[in-house]
Design a protein around this motif. Structure first.
Motif, PDB file in Angstrom:
ATOM      1  N   SER A   1       1.592  15.777   4.069  1.00 27.24           N
ATOM      2  CA  SER A   1       0.172  15.908   4.416  1.00 27.24           C
ATOM      3  C   SER A   1      -0.577  16.680   3.349  1.00 27.24           C
ATOM      4  CB  SER A   1       0.025  16.607   5.777  1.00 27.24           C
ATOM      5  OG  SER A   1       0.629  15.853   6.813  1.00 27.24           O
ATOM      6  N   LYS A   2       0.022  17.754   2.838  1.00 27.53           N
ATOM      7  CA  LYS A   2      -0.632  18.536   1.787  1.00 27.53           C
ATOM      8  C   LYS A   2      -0.773  17.740   0.499  1.00 27.53           C
ATOM      9  CE  LYS A   2      -0.080  22.837   1.120  1.00 27.53           C
ATOM     10  NZ  LYS A   2       0.441  24.180   0.767  1.00 27.53           N
ATOM     11  N   LEU A   3       0.227  16.920   0.185  1.00 28.80           N
ATOM     12  CA  LEU A   3       0.162  16.122  -1.029  1.00 28.80           C
ATOM     13  C   LEU A   3      -0.914  15.044  -0.929  1.00 28.80           C
ATOM     14  CD1 LEU A   3       3.963  15.689  -1.812  1.00 28.80           C
ATOM     15  CD2 LEU A   3       2.354  17.243  -2.903  1.00 28.80           C
ATOM     16  N   ILE A   4      -0.960  14.361   0.222  1.00 25.52           N
ATOM     17  CA  ILE A   4      -1.953  13.303   0.393  1.00 25.52           C
ATOM     18  C   ILE A   4      -3.364  13.874   0.410  1.00 25.52           C
ATOM     19  CG2 ILE A   4      -2.814  11.560   2.020  1.00 25.52           C
ATOM     20  CD1 ILE A   4       0.059  10.978   2.794  1.00 25.52           C
ATOM     21  N   ALA A   5      -3.529  15.038   1.038  1.00 28.47           N
ATOM     22  CA  ALA A   5      -4.859  15.643   1.181  1.00 28.47           C
ATOM     23  C   ALA A   5      -5.183  16.615   0.051  1.00 28.47           C
ATOM     24  CB  ALA A   5      -4.956  16.355   2.525  1.00 28.47           C
ATOM     25  N   SER A   6      -4.496  16.504  -1.073  1.00 32.09           N
ATOM     26  CA  SER A   6      -4.758  17.398  -2.197  1.00 32.09           C
ATOM     27  C   SER A   6      -6.148  17.153  -2.772  1.00 32.09           C
ATOM     28  CB  SER A   6      -3.705  17.189  -3.291  1.00 32.09           C
ATOM     29  OG  SER A   6      -3.834  15.899  -3.853  1.00 32.09           O
ATOM     30  N   THR A   7      -6.648  18.112  -3.488  1.00 34.97           N
ATOM     31  CA  THR A   7      -7.975  18.000  -4.095  1.00 34.97           C
ATOM     32  C   THR A   7      -8.068  16.798  -5.026  1.00 34.97           C
ATOM     33  OG1 THR A   7      -8.236  20.404  -3.972  1.00 34.97           O
ATOM     34  CG2 THR A   7      -9.709  19.206  -5.454  1.00 34.97           C
ATOM     35  N   THR A   8      -6.983  16.540  -5.765  1.00 36.31           N
ATOM     36  CA  THR A   8      -6.971  15.406  -6.693  1.00 36.31           C
ATOM     37  C   THR A   8      -7.181  14.095  -5.961  1.00 36.31           C
ATOM     38  OG1 THR A   8      -5.455  16.592  -8.153  1.00 36.31           O
ATOM     39  CG2 THR A   8      -5.626  14.198  -8.442  1.00 36.31           C
ATOM     40  N   ASN A   9      -6.459  13.896  -4.874  1.00 36.06           N
ATOM     41  CA  ASN A   9      -6.581  12.647  -4.117  1.00 36.06           C
ATOM     42  C   ASN A   9      -7.913  12.539  -3.396  1.00 36.06           C
ATOM     43  OD1 ASN A   9      -4.066  11.486  -4.758  1.00 36.06           O
ATOM     44  ND2 ASN A   9      -3.034  12.739  -3.240  1.00 36.06           N
TER      45      ASN A   9
ATOM     46  N   VAL B   1       1.485  10.705  -3.692  1.00 38.17           N
ATOM     47  CA  VAL B   1       2.443  11.802  -3.520  1.00 38.17           C
ATOM     48  C   VAL B   1       3.064  12.192  -4.853  1.00 38.17           C
ATOM     49  CG1 VAL B   1       4.647  12.421  -2.457  1.00 38.17           C
ATOM     50  CG2 VAL B   1       2.917  11.210  -1.117  1.00 38.17           C
ATOM     51  N   HIS B   2       3.401  11.199  -5.659  1.00 41.42           N
ATOM     52  CA  HIS B   2       4.059  11.468  -6.941  1.00 41.42           C
ATOM     53  C   HIS B   2       3.133  12.210  -7.897  1.00 41.42           C
ATOM     54  CE1 HIS B   2       6.900  10.939 -10.210  1.00 41.42           C
ATOM     55  NE2 HIS B   2       5.921  10.474 -10.974  1.00 41.42           N
TER      56      HIS B   2
ATOM     57  N   ILE C   1       0.834  -1.201   0.000  1.00 37.74           N
ATOM     58  CA  ILE C   1       0.000   0.000   0.000  1.00 37.74           C
ATOM     59  C   ILE C   1       0.869   1.253   0.000  1.00 37.74           C
ATOM     60  CG2 ILE C   1      -1.697   1.324   1.310  1.00 37.74           C
ATOM     61  CD1 ILE C   1      -2.847  -1.101  -0.072  1.00 37.74           C
ATOM     62  N   VAL C   2       1.945   1.227   0.779  1.00 39.52           N
ATOM     63  CA  VAL C   2       2.850   2.379   0.823  1.00 39.52           C
ATOM     64  C   VAL C   2       3.474   2.619  -0.545  1.00 39.52           C
ATOM     65  CG1 VAL C   2       4.948   3.319   1.849  1.00 39.52           C
ATOM     66  CG2 VAL C   2       3.337   2.056   3.279  1.00 39.52           C
ATOM     67  N   LEU C   3       3.939   1.554  -1.176  1.00 40.51           N
ATOM     68  CA  LEU C   3       4.641   1.691  -2.450  1.00 40.51           C
ATOM     69  C   LEU C   3       3.709   1.956  -3.622  1.00 40.51           C
ATOM     70  CD1 LEU C   3       7.315  -1.153  -2.153  1.00 40.51           C
ATOM     71  CD2 LEU C   3       7.691   1.308  -1.968  1.00 40.51           C
ATOM     72  N   ASN C   4       2.587   1.247  -3.671  1.00 40.94           N
ATOM     73  CA  ASN C   4       1.727   1.286  -4.851  1.00 40.94           C
ATOM     74  C   ASN C   4       0.589   2.286  -4.756  1.00 40.94           C
ATOM     75  OD1 ASN C   4       3.275  -0.817  -5.934  1.00 40.94           O
ATOM     76  ND2 ASN C   4       1.985  -2.369  -4.982  1.00 40.94           N
ATOM     77  N   VAL C   5       0.273   2.741  -3.556  1.00 41.97           N
ATOM     78  CA  VAL C   5      -0.841   3.679  -3.406  1.00 41.97           C
ATOM     79  C   VAL C   5      -0.362   5.027  -2.864  1.00 41.97           C
ATOM     80  CG1 VAL C   5      -3.065   4.106  -2.297  1.00 41.97           C
ATOM     81  CG2 VAL C   5      -2.482   1.793  -3.038  1.00 41.97           C
TER      82      VAL C   5
END
Length: 228
Positions: free
Chosen positions: A115-123, A57-58, A48-52
């Protein structure tokens, strides 16, 4: 008269010289720990860390904040693991930074960045969403398999997220500390369908629900079918 000597008169110059910048050589937790150990420490399995999470983040790399101002870059995977460790343990940032030999200020910037990347609008739009009509039937079956309770498409509850807030009694909850009253709707396989985190701690759970779109959607009967 006996001559006095300062302590620095007999200490070698090399002993007090400021150390040069070094290359950070942190061990990779993915190589150190087993799948079970990774899950116990970071609350997510390796895949999950690697594939999700790494993919999440990327995808938003254009929003990355520069956190390596002094030329010792922290690997992206280590940043994610550091943030996950902070979420999972709730330890002080300095304690979590000791894992990779990072300063508290760097840990703070890394956690903010991830945190900002994970909680972005896209995600948020991709991962947190209400089910389709077909998906709702599968969810109802899952709830029925768990507790023989028919017609359920989500479990709803509120939790208090601690915050630091001065001179704002509206954020003081019934337990006496400052918080945000956050409402979450989830299903048996741990997926989150909806999150509302805009109400202060003094707000009752019922007010959170009554002013939420979930109530309007449920009252509209869009998920009501003759199957149940």
């Amino acid at each position: 008269m006996q001559e006095r000597y300062d302590i620095f008169d007999w200490i070698d110059d090399d002993a007090v010289r400021v150390p040069k910048r070094y290359i950070r050589d942190a061990e990779n937790p993915f190589e150190m720990y087993t799948d079970v150990q990774i899950f116990c420490r970071f609350r997510f399995p390796k895949e999950i860390v690697l594939n999700v999470i790494m993919h999440m983040v990327h995808e938003n790399k254009e929003e990355i904040i520069r956190t390596d101002n002094r030329g010792l870059p922290v690997d992206r995977l280590f940043k994610v693991l550091l943030a996950l460790r902070f979420y999972a343990s709730g330890n002080y940032q300095r304690v979590n930074g000791d894992i990779l030999g990072l300063s508290q200020s760097t840990v703070s910037r890394v956690i903010r960045e991830i945190s900002k990347l994970i909680a972005s609008t896209t995600n948020i739009k991709k991962w947190i969403k209400l089910p389709t009509i077909q998906e709702s039937q599968e969810i109802k079956q899952q709830f029925y398999d768990v507790a023989k309770f028919p017609g359920v498409i989500g479990a709803i509850d509120c939790t208090h997220i601690p915050i630091k807030r001065d001179n704002a009694e509206i954020y003081r909850n019934r337990k006496g500390w400052m918080s945000i009253n956050t409402q979450i709707v989830s299903v048996p396989d741990m997926k989150i369908l909806d999150v509302v985190c805009r109400w202060p701690g003094s707000t009752h759970d019922s007010r959170n629900f009554n002013n939420n779109r979930i109530k309007s959607i449920m009252k509209s009967g869009v998920y009501r079918t003759s199957h149940w």
